[in-house]
Design an enzyme around this catalytic site. Sequence first.
Site, PDB file in Angstrom:
ATOM      1  N   LYS A  27       0.845  -1.214   0.000  1.00 60.37           N
ATOM      2  CA  LYS A  27       0.000   0.000   0.000  1.00 60.37           C
ATOM      3  C   LYS A  27       0.874   1.255   0.000  1.00 60.37           C
ATOM      4  CE  LYS A  27      -1.843   1.616   4.015  1.00 60.37           C
ATOM      5  NZ  LYS A  27      -1.531   3.056   4.201  1.00 60.37           N
ATOM      6  N   ASN A  28       1.863   1.284   0.864  1.00 56.46           N
ATOM      7  CA  ASN A  28       2.649   2.508   1.017  1.00 56.46           C
ATOM      8  C   ASN A  28       3.599   2.771  -0.144  1.00 56.46           C
ATOM      9  OD1 ASN A  28       1.273   2.896   3.346  1.00 56.46           O
ATOM     10  ND2 ASN A  28       2.987   2.485   4.736  1.00 56.46           N
ATOM     11  N   ARG A  75      -5.720  10.348   4.154  1.00 55.70           N
ATOM     12  CA  ARG A  75      -4.873  11.415   4.709  1.00 55.70           C
ATOM     13  C   ARG A  75      -3.577  11.575   3.930  1.00 55.70           C
ATOM     14  NH1 ARG A  75      -8.132  14.535   7.560  1.00 55.70           N
ATOM     15  NH2 ARG A  75      -9.556  13.227   8.708  1.00 55.70           N
ATOM     16  N   CYS A 117      -5.770  12.814  12.113  1.00 60.27           N
ATOM     17  CA  CYS A 117      -6.264  11.501  11.700  1.00 60.27           C
ATOM     18  C   CYS A 117      -6.278  10.604  12.923  1.00 60.27           C
ATOM     19  CB  CYS A 117      -5.408  10.901  10.591  1.00 60.27           C
ATOM     20  SG  CYS A 117      -3.855  10.249  11.169  1.00 60.27           S
ATOM     21  N   ARG A 161      -1.551  15.113  12.219  1.00 57.99           N
ATOM     22  CA  ARG A 161      -0.617  14.696  11.162  1.00 57.99           C
ATOM     23  C   ARG A 161      -0.081  15.945  10.476  1.00 57.99           C
ATOM     24  NH1 ARG A 161      -1.633   8.724   9.215  1.00 57.99           N
ATOM     25  NH2 ARG A 161       0.300   8.349   8.126  1.00 57.99           N
ATOM     26  N   PRO A 162       0.908  16.590  11.108  1.00 63.35           N
ATOM     27  CA  PRO A 162       1.410  17.838  10.532  1.00 63.35           C
ATOM     28  C   PRO A 162       2.068  17.618   9.177  1.00 63.35           C
ATOM     29  CG  PRO A 162       2.712  17.203  12.467  1.00 63.35           C
ATOM     30  CD  PRO A 162       1.630  16.183  12.311  1.00 63.35           C
ATOM     31  N   ILE A 163       2.066  18.664   8.350  1.00 64.59           N
ATOM     32  CA  ILE A 163       2.699  18.557   7.027  1.00 64.59           C
ATOM     33  C   ILE A 163       3.747  19.660   6.851  1.00 64.59           C
ATOM     34  CG2 ILE A 163       0.855  17.318   5.813  1.00 64.59           C
ATOM     35  CD1 ILE A 163      -0.111  20.098   4.804  1.00 64.59           C
ATOM     36  N   ASP A 164       4.205  20.194   8.008  1.00 61.39           N
ATOM     37  CA  ASP A 164       5.172  21.287   7.944  1.00 61.39           C
ATOM     38  C   ASP A 164       6.431  20.911   7.167  1.00 61.39           C
ATOM     39  OD1 ASP A 164       5.374  19.520  10.205  1.00 61.39           O
ATOM     40  OD2 ASP A 164       6.989  20.766  10.978  1.00 61.39           O
ATOM     41  N   LEU A 165       6.904  19.670   7.332  1.00 59.94           N
ATOM     42  CA  LEU A 165       8.139  19.262   6.647  1.00 59.94           C
ATOM     43  C   LEU A 165       7.925  19.235   5.136  1.00 59.94           C
ATOM     44  CD1 LEU A 165       9.214  16.372   9.066  1.00 59.94           C
ATOM     45  CD2 LEU A 165      10.153  18.687   8.967  1.00 59.94           C
ATOM     46  N   ASP A 211       4.126   0.605  11.940  1.00 55.24           N
ATOM     47  CA  ASP A 211       2.908  -0.051  11.453  1.00 55.24           C
ATOM     48  C   ASP A 211       2.799  -1.510  11.910  1.00 55.24           C
ATOM     49  OD1 ASP A 211       2.154   2.254  10.223  1.00 55.24           O
ATOM     50  OD2 ASP A 211       2.703   1.644   8.201  1.00 55.24           O
ATOM     51  N   ILE A 248       6.986   7.120  16.852  1.00 50.40           N
ATOM     52  CA  ILE A 248       6.607   7.813  15.611  1.00 50.40           C
ATOM     53  C   ILE A 248       5.254   8.523  15.741  1.00 50.40           C
ATOM     54  CG2 ILE A 248       6.344   7.587  13.092  1.00 50.40           C
ATOM     55  CD1 ILE A 248       9.109   6.678  14.013  1.00 50.40           C
ATOM     56  N   ARG A 252      -8.618  -0.458   4.163  1.00 54.10           N
ATOM     57  CA  ARG A 252      -7.616   0.492   3.655  1.00 54.10           C
ATOM     58  C   ARG A 252      -6.298  -0.207   3.339  1.00 54.10           C
ATOM     59  NH1 ARG A 252      -5.860   4.224   7.633  1.00 54.10           N
ATOM     60  NH2 ARG A 252      -4.466   4.656   5.922  1.00 54.10           N
TER      61      ARG A 252
END
Length: 417
Positions: free
Chosen positions: A22-23, A92, A116, A121-125, A306, A328, A398
Amino acid sequence: MAKITVNGGKKLNGVIKLHGAKNSVLPILAATVLISGISVIHNCPRLSDVDAAVKILEHLGAVVVREGDTVTIDCGNLTNYSIPDELMREMRSSIVFLGAIASRMGKASLSSPGGCELGPRPIDLHLNALNELGLKIEEEHGILKCDCGEGMIGTDIHLSFPSVGATENIILAGVTAKGVTVLHGAAREPEISDLADFLNGAGANIQGAGSDNIIIYGTSVLRSAEHTVIPDRIEAATYLAAAAVTGGKITLLGAIPAHLTPVMSVLKTAGCELSVKQNQISLIAPVRLKRVPVIRTMPHPGFPTDAGSPLMAMLSVADGSSMFVENIFENRFRIVDELKRFGAKIYTNGRVAVIEGVKKLSGAAVECTDLRGGAALIIAALASSGVTEISKIHHLDRGYEKLTENLSFLGATVERC
Ligand code: UD1
């Protein structure tokens, strides 16, 4: 609402084949946006997250055809650079489309993915790195409006944490940027290498994927490409834990053992016998699992977050106490309350969980809190005496293709209704 029922206590025995990861497939589907020709992706799993990614591609104007586990994507005539909020919310990790859309279309507009089930779930990076590559980003009413004018411009980027998604977004933005992008502190997950292999097959020049320094030499045009997605190492970890908890014996075909080194090391400490061949892993479980003193989740090549919940469920019936340190995601332990319904003894404090192994679990009515938490419930149910009813199984859809079919095939009494 669909449910899964499990009548536990049966040993899992047999051979199954893993599905595509999936990933890996999600960023690869996003990467097809960069290609004006045809992308043919084999070993594409049937998952609701993949359906969501396909919907995004179609919304952008791509023509997508799925036949069996092959998906063919024609991004020759993209007409849209925005992703509507309802599609962003479906998955997400759709933020990984940002780098690709902005690079291809010069603009992108999408909603911020927000929190989520695993916590904020920050997206700053992602945003800081894309900004360094020349993307101007403005947020208006929760919508990110992005513009890179004449295109991205390669530069040196340092990630303060090896974020998987940010690494993917930087690769996707850097591939067709002008000049060279050098990424320091990149994530080293196998899925990053798979993405780079796909893009290199389309004519990109990405070097060092799989290490913490990735160099991307910008290319103006990417050509049609064909690629086979790597096997899902988390699906593998889940089936290994399921066989282990039932005292069973399993062989996984199509596995890449090197991707599972930290998981296999934990399973060996727990007393399982593991043998590997080039593309397969076999496990024979002991009569009773042993405790594993400490498991710390870490970025690859450390123990994958995971696989934490499935192995926690497995260790809940081990002889002695085990400890998990989750480094994590802050909300990984939400599943613990559900595991306790089976009679598991798990104590949490912040990022630490102590699992006091019990001799037996008993079936319960439980609900999935997240994808891998759902897998943990399946594992606890397989180890339990009596019947378990698992609800909110859309989380499992999912990430696990043919879950109940595979478990039935291995000898479990399990049904989706
Ligand atoms: C990916 C995987 C997910 C896996 C995770 C860690 C996909 C689709 N999902 O998620 O299954 O659990 O890697 O291996 O591939 N962070 C920030 N700012 C950012 C980005 C991340 O603070 O801009 C934090 C996150 O909140 C989290 C940590 O970094 O605490 C790891 O996140 P990241 O590696 O980015 O995970 P994902 O790419 O979201």
